[in-house]
Scaffold this motif. Structure first.
Motif, PDB file in Angstrom:
ATOM      1  N   ASN A 109      46.985 -11.473   2.706  1.00  0.00           N
ATOM      2  CA  ASN A 109      46.463 -12.690   2.093  1.00  0.00           C
ATOM      3  C   ASN A 109      45.262 -12.312   1.229  1.00  0.00           C
ATOM      4  O   ASN A 109      44.137 -12.237   1.715  1.00  0.00           O
ATOM      5  CB  ASN A 109      46.065 -13.684   3.191  1.00  0.00           C
ATOM      6  CG  ASN A 109      45.607 -15.016   2.630  1.00  0.00           C
ATOM      7  OD1 ASN A 109      45.322 -15.137   1.446  1.00  0.00           O
ATOM      8  ND2 ASN A 109      45.520 -16.014   3.484  1.00  0.00           N
ATOM      9  N   LYS A 345      48.655  -8.020  -5.258  1.00  0.00           N
ATOM     10  CA  LYS A 345      48.638  -9.427  -5.684  1.00  0.00           C
ATOM     11  C   LYS A 345      50.008  -9.875  -6.197  1.00  0.00           C
ATOM     12  O   LYS A 345      50.422 -11.012  -5.983  1.00  0.00           O
ATOM     13  CB  LYS A 345      47.592  -9.645  -6.784  1.00  0.00           C
ATOM     14  CG  LYS A 345      46.175  -9.786  -6.272  1.00  0.00           C
ATOM     15  CD  LYS A 345      45.294 -10.539  -7.274  1.00  0.00           C
ATOM     16  CE  LYS A 345      45.261  -9.887  -8.627  1.00  0.00           C
ATOM     17  NZ  LYS A 345      44.339 -10.602  -9.553  1.00  0.00           N
ATOM     18  N   ARG A 349      52.721 -10.704  -1.344  1.00  0.00           N
ATOM     19  CA  ARG A 349      52.171 -11.991  -0.944  1.00  0.00           C
ATOM     20  C   ARG A 349      52.911 -12.534   0.284  1.00  0.00           C
ATOM     21  O   ARG A 349      54.116 -12.377   0.409  1.00  0.00           O
ATOM     22  CB  ARG A 349      52.292 -12.999  -2.085  1.00  0.00           C
ATOM     23  CG  ARG A 349      51.524 -12.613  -3.334  1.00  0.00           C
ATOM     24  CD  ARG A 349      51.814 -13.541  -4.529  1.00  0.00           C
ATOM     25  NE  ARG A 349      52.857 -14.509  -4.312  1.00  0.00           N
ATOM     26  CZ  ARG A 349      52.645 -15.842  -4.373  1.00  0.00           C
ATOM     27  NH1 ARG A 349      51.459 -16.333  -4.637  1.00  0.00           N
ATOM     28  NH2 ARG A 349      53.650 -16.678  -4.185  1.00  0.00           N
TER      29      ARG A 349
END
Length: 360
Positions: A109, A345, A349
């Protein structure tokens, strides 16, 4: 993602296979709500039994490799969907004939990690390591073996120490060899422990991991500032690592991201028994924007560009040389850390993983 979730906490002391108090509590929780599925990290046979009885889907996602289960009991239940983050584990259980197992790498996260403010003065370091040094029962187990058996184990340890990207322990610690060890123990005492193949192979793997981590810490601390974050060190380990700054343990959610972000280099010597998977620690480091120096791992090499998004080593000498190089070349180090962060990123995810998981 729009789903109604109830996070239920249970006692840490749960028998993985048979636990009446756990079963009663879980059944009560199921009766009090209206659930489509139960989700756990790692697979718990005791949970699977309840789900089978109540005809509810059970989804489990492993973050341990190898799975800390002595058998595949309960895995075949039709209520199960079992996800492995390491492809080697998925292939092993698929090879047992299970058709309800899947491969799903782990995730991080990034938004949460970015929200943690960093105390660079407290956590800054040239090199840091967060993790266990692994205690192993191997020296105790070997003390009662024959000279031949001790020599054989020594040879396995020396060979595996040199191998990165190939894992031989499960193959060479065969059931036949383990039976010879058990026979030896019985000669010494009728009450001697009867070690299993999995137990002895794990003892060897954890011992090799301990040796690698101790050696790496010792060598790096002789050349650079080296901070170690772990639960505890024995007095013998402290004597063997006189130049290491022992900093105790860190909180996973609030402190560990600061360590990864503030350290110039974060080392990640992967547990030897994890044959292929990208450990969560590696993703955490890159997800914080930290520089990752990891032992070579097949899936890490598959998903990330070595030398551009992270750096991998294929021997202890290689690790030292690369640590020396990237501490001298700050711009290259920062570019690699930034590229690794961007890859995380884009492709690691939780939303993407949960969508794939629920899609089954």
């Amino acid at each position: 993602m729009g789903h109604n979730c109830n996070n239920v906490s249970y006692s840490q002391q749960v028998d993985k296979y048979n636990d009446n108090s756990f079963t009663m509590k879980m059944e009560k929780d199921l009766e009090d709500g209206n659930y489509d599925l139960v989700l756990t990290t790692n697979f718990w046979p005791v949970v699977s039994k309840v789900c089978k009885k109540h005809d509810i889907r059970y989804v489990s996602w492993f973050f341990d490799s190898p799975p800390n289960l002595p058998t595949a009991e309960c895995m075949e239940y039709s209520c199960n969907k079992i996800f492995f983050f390491a492809r080697a584990d998925y292939e092993y259980y698929k090879g047992l004939g299970l058709d309800n197992v899947f491969y799903l790498p782990l995730a991080v996260n990034v938004d949460r990690l970015l929200s943690v403010s960093t105390d660079y003065k407290k956590y800054g370091s040239e090199v840091s390591f967060v993790g266990k040094l692994y205690e192993s029962m191997l020296p105790t187990l070997m003390s009662h073996m024959t000279e031949y058996q001790k020599g054989y184990i020594d040879g396995v340890v020396r060979t595996q120490m040199q191998l990165y990207g190939a894992y031989i322990v499960d193959d060479v610690i065969s059931e036949g060899f383990v039976q010879e060890v058990r026979d030896r123990y019985k000669e010494l005492s009728d009450k001697a422990i009867q070690v299993s193949q999995k137990e002895l192979a794990w003892a060897v793997a954890s011992y090799i991991t301990h040796l690698e981590r101790m050696t790496l810490l010792s060598l790096l601390s002789g050349r650079h500032q080296m901070k170690l974050y772990t639960f505890e060190l024995t007095e013998d380990e402290k004597k063997m690592l006189p130049n290491v700054e022992y900093c105790g343990s860190v909180d996973y959610l609030t402190e560990m991201p600061q360590v990864f972000r503030a350290s110039k280099i974060n080392i990640c010597p992967v547990l030897k028994a994890n044959k292929s998977g990208i450990p969560l620690r590696a993703l955490d480091i890159m997800g914080c924007g930290g520089f990752l120096l990891s032992s070579y791992q097949p899936e890490l090499y598959e998903y990330f560009i070595d030398g551009q998004e992270c750096v991998m080593y294929s021997s202890l000498e290689d690790a030292i040389a690369k640590a020396d190089f990237y501490l001298r070349h700050e711009e290259a180090r920062k570019q690699i850390a930034a590229a690794g962060f961007e890859k995380i990123k884009r492709e690691f995810r939780y939303e993407d993983r949960i969508e794939a998981l629920l899609g089954t």
